[in-house]
Design a protein around this motif. Structure first.
Motif, PDB file in Angstrom:
ATOM      1  N   ARG A  74     -10.026  -0.604 -16.879  1.00  0.00           N
ATOM      2  CA  ARG A  74      -8.817  -0.134 -16.200  1.00  0.00           C
ATOM      3  C   ARG A  74      -8.817   1.394 -16.118  1.00  0.00           C
ATOM      4  O   ARG A  74      -8.568   1.968 -15.058  1.00  0.00           O
ATOM      5  CB  ARG A  74      -7.568  -0.622 -16.947  1.00  0.00           C
ATOM      6  CG  ARG A  74      -6.297   0.005 -16.439  1.00  0.00           C
ATOM      7  CD  ARG A  74      -5.035  -0.574 -17.076  1.00  0.00           C
ATOM      8  NE  ARG A  74      -3.878   0.198 -16.651  1.00  0.00           N
ATOM      9  CZ  ARG A  74      -3.032   0.802 -17.485  1.00  0.00           C
ATOM     10  NH1 ARG A  74      -3.185   0.697 -18.788  1.00  0.00           N
ATOM     11  NH2 ARG A  74      -2.027   1.502 -17.029  1.00  0.00           N
TER      12      ARG A  74
ATOM     13  N   PRO B  17      -1.048   5.821 -20.360  1.00  0.00           N
ATOM     14  CA  PRO B  17      -2.244   6.563 -19.955  1.00  0.00           C
ATOM     15  C   PRO B  17      -2.260   8.000 -20.455  1.00  0.00           C
ATOM     16  O   PRO B  17      -3.315   8.516 -20.801  1.00  0.00           O
ATOM     17  CB  PRO B  17      -2.195   6.549 -18.423  1.00  0.00           C
ATOM     18  CG  PRO B  17      -1.079   5.667 -18.050  1.00  0.00           C
ATOM     19  CD  PRO B  17      -0.204   5.465 -19.225  1.00  0.00           C
TER      20      PRO B  17
ATOM     21  N   CYS C 279      -4.276   7.567 -10.787  1.00  0.00           N
ATOM     22  CA  CYS C 279      -3.099   7.521 -11.669  1.00  0.00           C
ATOM     23  C   CYS C 279      -2.246   8.702 -11.266  1.00  0.00           C
ATOM     24  O   CYS C 279      -2.715   9.839 -11.270  1.00  0.00           O
ATOM     25  CB  CYS C 279      -3.483   7.637 -13.140  1.00  0.00           C
ATOM     26  SG  CYS C 279      -2.038   7.816 -14.228  1.00  0.00           S
ATOM     27  N   ILE C 280      -0.991   8.410 -10.882  1.00  0.00           N
ATOM     28  CA  ILE C 280      -0.154   9.499 -10.398  1.00  0.00           C
ATOM     29  C   ILE C 280       0.906   9.883 -11.438  1.00  0.00           C
ATOM     30  O   ILE C 280       1.817  10.645 -11.142  1.00  0.00           O
ATOM     31  CB  ILE C 280       0.455   9.168  -9.009  1.00  0.00           C
ATOM     32  CG1 ILE C 280       0.966   7.742  -8.902  1.00  0.00           C
ATOM     33  CG2 ILE C 280      -0.611   9.340  -7.928  1.00  0.00           C
ATOM     34  CD1 ILE C 280       2.278   7.486  -9.466  1.00  0.00           C
ATOM     35  N   GLY C 281       0.764   9.329 -12.628  1.00  0.00           N
ATOM     36  CA  GLY C 281       1.610   9.770 -13.729  1.00  0.00           C
ATOM     37  C   GLY C 281       3.058   9.317 -13.678  1.00  0.00           C
ATOM     38  O   GLY C 281       3.946   9.976 -14.213  1.00  0.00           O
ATOM     39  N   CYS C 282       3.306   8.148 -13.069  1.00  0.00           N
ATOM     40  CA  CYS C 282       4.689   7.664 -12.953  1.00  0.00           C
ATOM     41  C   CYS C 282       5.216   7.107 -14.272  1.00  0.00           C
ATOM     42  O   CYS C 282       6.423   7.006 -14.467  1.00  0.00           O
ATOM     43  CB  CYS C 282       4.795   6.602 -11.862  1.00  0.00           C
ATOM     44  SG  CYS C 282       3.896   5.081 -12.218  1.00  0.00           S
ATOM     45  N   GLY C 283       4.303   6.685 -15.148  1.00  0.00           N
ATOM     46  CA  GLY C 283       4.719   6.155 -16.443  1.00  0.00           C
ATOM     47  C   GLY C 283       5.234   4.730 -16.424  1.00  0.00           C
ATOM     48  O   GLY C 283       5.735   4.225 -17.436  1.00  0.00           O
ATOM     49  N   ARG C 284       5.128   4.047 -15.288  1.00  0.00           N
ATOM     50  CA  ARG C 284       5.668   2.681 -15.220  1.00  0.00           C
ATOM     51  C   ARG C 284       4.941   1.746 -16.174  1.00  0.00           C
ATOM     52  O   ARG C 284       5.550   0.906 -16.829  1.00  0.00           O
ATOM     53  CB  ARG C 284       5.547   2.129 -13.799  1.00  0.00           C
ATOM     54  CG  ARG C 284       6.515   2.767 -12.799  1.00  0.00           C
ATOM     55  CD  ARG C 284       6.324   2.128 -11.432  1.00  0.00           C
ATOM     56  NE  ARG C 284       7.297   2.580 -10.457  1.00  0.00           N
ATOM     57  CZ  ARG C 284       7.043   3.496  -9.498  1.00  0.00           C
ATOM     58  NH1 ARG C 284       5.859   4.066  -9.417  1.00  0.00           N
ATOM     59  NH2 ARG C 284       7.986   3.826  -8.635  1.00  0.00           N
ATOM     60  N   CYS C 285       3.611   1.882 -16.238  1.00  0.00           N
ATOM     61  CA  CYS C 285       2.848   0.985 -17.111  1.00  0.00           C
ATOM     62  C   CYS C 285       3.316   1.144 -18.552  1.00  0.00           C
ATOM     63  O   CYS C 285       3.428   0.172 -19.289  1.00  0.00           O
ATOM     64  CB  CYS C 285       1.351   1.250 -16.976  1.00  0.00           C
ATOM     65  SG  CYS C 285       0.898   2.964 -17.232  1.00  0.00           S
TER      66      CYS C 285
ATOM     67  N   VAL D 291       2.560  -3.271 -12.199  1.00  0.00           N
ATOM     68  CA  VAL D 291       3.586  -2.278 -11.862  1.00  0.00           C
ATOM     69  C   VAL D 291       2.982  -0.976 -11.339  1.00  0.00           C
ATOM     70  O   VAL D 291       3.700  -0.084 -10.895  1.00  0.00           O
ATOM     71  CB  VAL D 291       4.503  -1.961 -13.065  1.00  0.00           C
ATOM     72  CG1 VAL D 291       5.236  -3.212 -13.517  1.00  0.00           C
ATOM     73  CG2 VAL D 291       3.723  -1.326 -14.208  1.00  0.00           C
ATOM     74  N   CYS D 292       1.679  -0.863 -11.381  1.00  0.00           N
ATOM     75  CA  CYS D 292       1.047   0.410 -11.031  1.00  0.00           C
ATOM     76  C   CYS D 292       0.972   0.598  -9.516  1.00  0.00           C
ATOM     77  O   CYS D 292       0.470  -0.256  -8.807  1.00  0.00           O
ATOM     78  CB  CYS D 292      -0.363   0.467 -11.620  1.00  0.00           C
ATOM     79  SG  CYS D 292      -1.197   2.009 -11.212  1.00  0.00           S
ATOM     80  N   PRO D 293       1.454   1.731  -9.021  1.00  0.00           N
ATOM     81  CA  PRO D 293       1.448   1.957  -7.570  1.00  0.00           C
ATOM     82  C   PRO D 293       0.064   2.217  -6.981  1.00  0.00           C
ATOM     83  O   PRO D 293      -0.106   2.151  -5.768  1.00  0.00           O
ATOM     84  CB  PRO D 293       2.343   3.179  -7.394  1.00  0.00           C
ATOM     85  CG  PRO D 293       2.346   3.861  -8.708  1.00  0.00           C
ATOM     86  CD  PRO D 293       2.145   2.812  -9.750  1.00  0.00           C
ATOM     87  N   THR D 294      -0.907   2.532  -7.824  1.00  0.00           N
ATOM     88  CA  THR D 294      -2.243   2.789  -7.277  1.00  0.00           C
ATOM     89  C   THR D 294      -3.182   1.611  -7.481  1.00  0.00           C
ATOM     90  O   THR D 294      -4.308   1.629  -7.012  1.00  0.00           O
ATOM     91  CB  THR D 294      -2.886   4.042  -7.910  1.00  0.00           C
ATOM     92  OG1 THR D 294      -3.083   3.770  -9.295  1.00  0.00           O
ATOM     93  CG2 THR D 294      -2.025   5.275  -7.743  1.00  0.00           C
TER      94      THR D 294
ATOM     95  N   PHE E 189       4.522  11.627 -16.410  1.00  0.00           N
ATOM     96  CA  PHE E 189       3.787  12.887 -16.615  1.00  0.00           C
ATOM     97  C   PHE E 189       3.190  13.356 -15.289  1.00  0.00           C
ATOM     98  O   PHE E 189       2.072  13.872 -15.224  1.00  0.00           O
ATOM     99  CB  PHE E 189       2.700  12.720 -17.690  1.00  0.00           C
ATOM    100  CG  PHE E 189       1.727  11.589 -17.428  1.00  0.00           C
ATOM    101  CD1 PHE E 189       2.099  10.277 -17.637  1.00  0.00           C
ATOM    102  CD2 PHE E 189       0.449  11.846 -16.959  1.00  0.00           C
ATOM    103  CE1 PHE E 189       1.203   9.229 -17.382  1.00  0.00           C
ATOM    104  CE2 PHE E 189      -0.446  10.817 -16.700  1.00  0.00           C
ATOM    105  CZ  PHE E 189      -0.068   9.508 -16.916  1.00  0.00           C
TER     106      PHE E 189
HETATM  107  S1  SF4 Z   1       1.210   6.053 -15.048  1.00  0.00           S
HETATM  108 FE1  SF4 Z   1       0.523   3.915 -15.211  1.00  0.00          FE
HETATM  109  S2  SF4 Z   1       1.601   2.834 -13.585  1.00  0.00           S
HETATM  110 FE2  SF4 Z   1       1.741   5.025 -13.110  1.00  0.00          FE
HETATM  111  S3  SF4 Z   1      -0.018   5.450 -11.800  1.00  0.00           S
HETATM  112 FE3  SF4 Z   1      -0.698   5.878 -13.883  1.00  0.00          FE
HETATM  113  S4  SF4 Z   1      -1.625   3.975 -14.569  1.00  0.00           S
HETATM  114 FE4  SF4 Z   1      -0.399   3.464 -12.771  1.00  0.00          FE
END
Ligand code: SF4
Ligand SMILES: Cc1cc2nc3c(=O)[nH]c(=O)nc-3n(C[C@H](O)[C@H](O)[C@H](O)COP(=O)(O)OP(=O)(O)OC[C@H]3O[C@@H](n4cnc5c(N)ncnc54)[C@H](O)[C@@H]3O)c2cc1C
Ligand code: SF4
Ligand code: FES
Lengths: 349, 286
Positions: free
Chosen positions: A299, A333, A316-322, A245-248, A139
C-alpha cells in the motif's frame, strides 16, 4: 478574481439545484460527520467543514457501478456499454481532493482512457473551497496539497460576508453568468493570498519531518525492512477501509451479475483494496501478498514510490481519512512516513 | 516486446465492451484442461502476438484472462487452453461448440518474433505454462527458416496432464526441433517411459549454445526461481531470458491494480517480460 455576496451565492446554488440538468451535490453536516451528499437547498451546505468521510471520488468512480450490460438473445449476446453521462455539480471540494481528482484524470482520461470515468468527469463541474478547518489527522500542508491553483472550475475563499471566487475554466465562468458578481479589489486579492499562504498551513496539527520529494527514496530503502512492516501491521484487521476511503486509491474488481429470472445481466465494478487478503491471489493457492505486512508495505510503496515512478505523482494527498477511519488505529501515513524517515536517518549514522 | 494497451476489440462504446466469440470446436485432454477454438464475428482475425492474452467473459458468471495458445500464423479462429480451477473456468468446461462467450483484447505484450529472428531459442514450459508458449513454438515451426536451433523442455505433474499429446509426438519425432519432456511422477495406473523428476532435472541435458540462445520460460510461480537458478548455473546471460508471468487480473488495461509488480503492470507491461526488466523488481519474485 471575482467576489460574490454570500446570499447571492446561495441564490445561485438554489437556482442551479432547480435548473441544472445535473444533480447538485455538496458538503453537508449529517450530525456526526461531514459528507458529500445531494443538496436540497444551498442552506444545506457546510463549507467550513474539516474533512468529509468519503471524497468526491465517489461521484466519478462510484463504489459500485455498472460498466456493461448484456442480453442473451438465443445464445447471441448483445453487449451494451454503460457509461451514463451522469456528471454532477460538486460544491465545496477541498484543494487536496482536487489534487486527488487531477491524479485520477491523468490516469483515467489522459493515459488510459476509461469511458465510464471520463463521461462522468467531463460532465461534472467542480467548485472548490479553501479550507477553514482541518481534521486532526490531516497533513495536507506537508504534502503540498493544502492549496491548489488548478483542478477546479471555481474556487471559493470565505471572506466573511462574501466569497472570493477564482475562475479555473470557461465552464466555471459561464456557471457564474446568471449571478451578480463583481471584480475583486486589490485588498481582497491580497487577503485570499494571505489566507492561502498563512492561515491554511496553520490549520494542520500533523506534519511530515521531511520533503515529500524524498518519499520514493525513503520507501525504496525500506522495502526490505520487514521488521518495520511486521511490527507496524500487527494489529491490522485487513478490512481494507483505509483503501476504500482514500481519494487516490482507484483499484477495482469486476463482477458479472446475472439478473435472476431474466436472460440479461451486467458487469459491474466495485472498489477493491490491496489490504484485502485475496487481492493478489491466483489459482493454485498462490497469493503474491499473503502476509498482512506484505500488503501494508505494498500500500505504501504504491502510494509513495510505484505510482510516482509511473505517473510522477505521490498518491497520498494527506487528507488523513485512512487514519480516522481505521478501527485498529494503525493506518496513519504521516506516522509511517516519519518513522521510515527516522529508520533511514538511523541507518545513515 | 510490443506493448499494446490499445486492444483491437475495445473500440466499442467503452473499453470493457467485448465482441461475441463463437466456440467452434473443443477438445478435452485427459487432465482438467480443455482446448477451445473460438471464431470472431465475420471471421475476423484476432491479430495477436504470441504470448498475448484475451479477457474472456462468460455472461452471468465472470471474466478471466487466458493466453492465446494458437500461433498467429494459423489463420482463422484462435485457440485457448483452459484449466478448470474455479467459477469461470468450470462454466467454460461445460460449454460446447455453438455457445458464445465475450472476448476483449488481445492484451499485453507478447513475444515479438522479430526479436528472435535468426537466433536459437530454448522454450521451457511447466504445466499449463505450455499454453502461451505453444503459440510462439508453433510460430517458429511454421516459419522455421527464420529461426536458428529450436529446443523445447516441457514438464508437468504426471503423464495424464500433458497437453496436445499428438503435437508433442510430432515435436519429438520431427527433426525441426529438439524436444525433451519430464513428469514429476507417474502414478501406477498411467504409462510413461520418459524421465521422471522436476523440470530442472532435465534442463542441464539440453544441448544449446548458452551464450547466444534465447530462453523463453512460462510455468507456475514456484518454477521460476529454480529454473532461473539452473539457467544461471549453465551460464545463460540474463539478457537472453524472457519470462511470461501470471498475476490476478481484472481489467487487463493497467488500471485495476491487481496485477501490479512494483511500478509495472503485468497486463500491459507483460505478461512477457525481458528478464532484466523484472530481475530487480522485488514484487516479481523471480
Ligand atoms: S492520508 Fe490516507 S486516505 Fe488520505 S490520501 Fe493519504 S493514504 Fe489516502
Ligand atoms: C496473462 C494470463 C494468462 C493466463 N492464461 C491461462 C491459460 O492459458 N489457461 C488457463 O487455464 N489459465 C490461464 N490463466 C489463469 C486463469 O486466468 C485463472 O486460472 C482464472 O482466472 C481462473 O478463473 P476462475 O474464475 O475459473 O477461477 P476462480 O473462481 O477465481 O478461482 C480460481 C481458483 O483460484 C483461487 N483463487 C482465490 N481467489 C482468487 C482470485 N481472487 N483470483 C484468482 N484465483 C483465486 C482459488 O483456489 C480458486 O479455486 C492466465 C492468467 C493470466 C494472468
Ligand atoms: S490499516 Fe486499518 S483500515 Fe487499513 S486494513 Fe488495516 S485495520 Fe483496516
Ligand atoms: S489487470 Fe488490471 S491492472 Fe493489470
Amino acid at each position: 478574481m471575482k467576489v460574490i455576496d454570500k446570499p447571492e451565492f446561495e441564490a445561485l446554488i438554489d437556482e442551479k439545484i432547480s435548473s441544472d440538468r445535473r444533480d447538485v451535490v455538496g458538503v453537508r453536516d449529517d450530525g456526526e460527520k461531514y459528507v458529500f451528499d445531494d443538496l436540497e437547498s444551498a442552506g444545506d451546505l457546510a463549507l467550513d467543514y474539516d474533512v468529509t468521510m468519503l471524497s468526491p471520488k465517489k461521484y466519478l468512480m462510484p463504489q459500485r457501478e455498472t460498466i456493461l450490460e448484456y442480453r442473451d438473445a438465443n445464445g447471441e449476446f448483445e453487449w451494451r456499454a454503460k457509461a451514463e453521462p451522469d456528471g454532477k455539480v460538486i460544491v465545496g471540494i477541498h484543494p487536496y481532493d482536487l489534487v486527488a481528482i487531477e491524479q485520477l484524470d491523468k490516469i483515467f482520461i489522459d493515459t488510459l482512457r476509461d469511458e465510464p470515468y471520463r463521461r462522468k468527469r467531463e460532465n461534472s463541474l467542480l467548485i472548490g473551497v479553501n479550507m477553514q478547518d482541518a481534521s486532526e489527522t490531516a497533513f495536507a500542508a506537508s504534502m503540498g496539497t493544502a492549496t491548489t491553483d488548478s483542478g477546479y472550475d471555481l474556487m471559493l475563499t470565505d471572506l466573511g460576508e462574501t466569497y472570493a471566487v477564482n475562475i479555473g475554466t470557461l465552464e466555471g465562468k459561464e456557471f457564474l453568468n446568471s449571478a451578480d458578481v463583481r471584480k475583486a479589489t486589490a485588498g481582497e486579492v491580497q487577503e485570499v493570498e494571505r489566507i492561502e499562504q498563512e492561515v491554511v498551513p496553520d490549520l494542520f496539527e500533523r506534519e511530515l519531518e521531511f520533503s515529500p520529494a524524498l518519499l520514493p527514496t525513503i520507501l525504496e530503502e525500506n522495502y526490505d525492512n520487514m521488521a518495520f512492516w511486521e511490527d507496524y501491521s500487527e494489529k491490522c484487521l485487513s478490512c481494507g477501509t483505509c483503501n476504500m476511503v482514500c481519494p487516490t486509491c482507484y483499484c477495482f474488481s469486476v463482477d458479472m451479475i446475472r439478473d435472476l429470472g431474466t436472460n440479461s445481466g451486467r458487469e459491474s465494478r466495485r472498489w477493491d483494496g490491496c489490504l484485502l487478503e485475496d487481492f493478489a491471489s491466483v489459482a493454485g493457492d498462490e497469493n503474491f501478498r499473503e502476509e498482512v505486512a506484505e500488503r501494508h508495505r505494498h500500500r505504501f510503496m504504491r502510494k509513495g514510490w510505484y505510482i510516482y515512478e509511473r505517473y510522477g505523482d505521490i498518491a497520498c494527498i494527506g487528507c488523513g481519512r485512512c487514519t480516522s477511519e481505521c478501527v485498529a488505529d494503525v493506518a496513519d501515513p504521516c506516522d509511517v512516513y516519519n518513522k521510515l524517515y527516522q529508520e533511514v536517518q538511523a541507518h545513515a549514522q | 516486446m510490443r506493448s499494446s494497451t490499445t486492444a483491437k476489440f475495445d473500440i466499442g462504446e467503452n473499453e470493457y465492451q467485448p465482441v461475441n466469440g463463437l466456440i467452434t470446436r473443443t477438445r478435452s485432454f485427459t487432465g482438467a484442461d480443455k482446448l477451445f477454438e473460438i471464431q470472431l464475428p465475420d471471421g475476423e482475425e484476432l491479430g495477436h502476438q504470441p504470448g498475448q492474452f484475451v479477457q474472456l467473459l462468460v455472461p452471468g458468471v465472470g471474466e478471466a484472462p487466458f493466453s492465446v495458445t494458437s500461433s498467429p500464423t494459423k489463420p482463422g479462429p484462435f485457440e485457448l487452453t483452459i484449466r478448470a480451477v474455479g467459477n469461470v473456468t468450470r462454466a467454460l468446461h461445460n460449454m460446447e461448440p455453438g455457445d458464445t462467450v465475450g472476448i476483449r483484447g488481445p492484451y499485453g505484450s507478447g513475444f515479438d518474433p522479430d526479436v528472435f529472428e535468426g537466433e536459437d531459442i530454448l522454450f521451457i514450459a511447466g504445466g499449463i505454462g505450455l499454453a502461451p508458449l505453444r503459440s510462439m513454438i508453433n510460430y517458429t515451426l511454421d516459419e522455421r527458416e527464420r529461426f536458428g536451433e529450436l529446443t523445447t523442455v516441457y514438464g508437468c505433474k504426471e503423464p495424464a496432464e500433458q497437453l496436445y499429446p499428438d503435437e508433442l509426438e510430432e515435436w519429438a519425432e520431427g527433426d525441426e526441433m529438439t524436444y525433451l519432456e519430464t513428469v514429476d511422477q507417474c502414478p501406477q495406473d498411467q504409462e510413461w517411459d520418459g524421465p521422471t523428476g522436476v523440470i530442472t532435472s532435465v534442463i542441464p541435458e539440453v544441448d544449446i549454445d548458452v551464450e547466444t540462445s534465447n530462453v523463453l520460460v512460462c510455468g507456475p510461480p514456484v518454477m521460476y526461481t529454480f529454473v532461473l537458478q539452473e539457467l544461471d548455473e549453465m551460464g545463460v546471460p540474463d539478457e537472453n531470458i524472457y519470462l511470461s508471468l501470471e498475476r490476478n487480473m481484472h481489467c487487463g488495461r493497467g488500471l485495476c491494480g491487481h496485477c501490479q509488480i512494483n511500478e509495472l503492470y503485468v497486463c500491459t507491461d507483460g505478461p512477457v517480460f525481458h528478464y532484466p526488466v523484472v530481475r530487480d523488481k522485488q514484487e516479481a519474485e523471480v
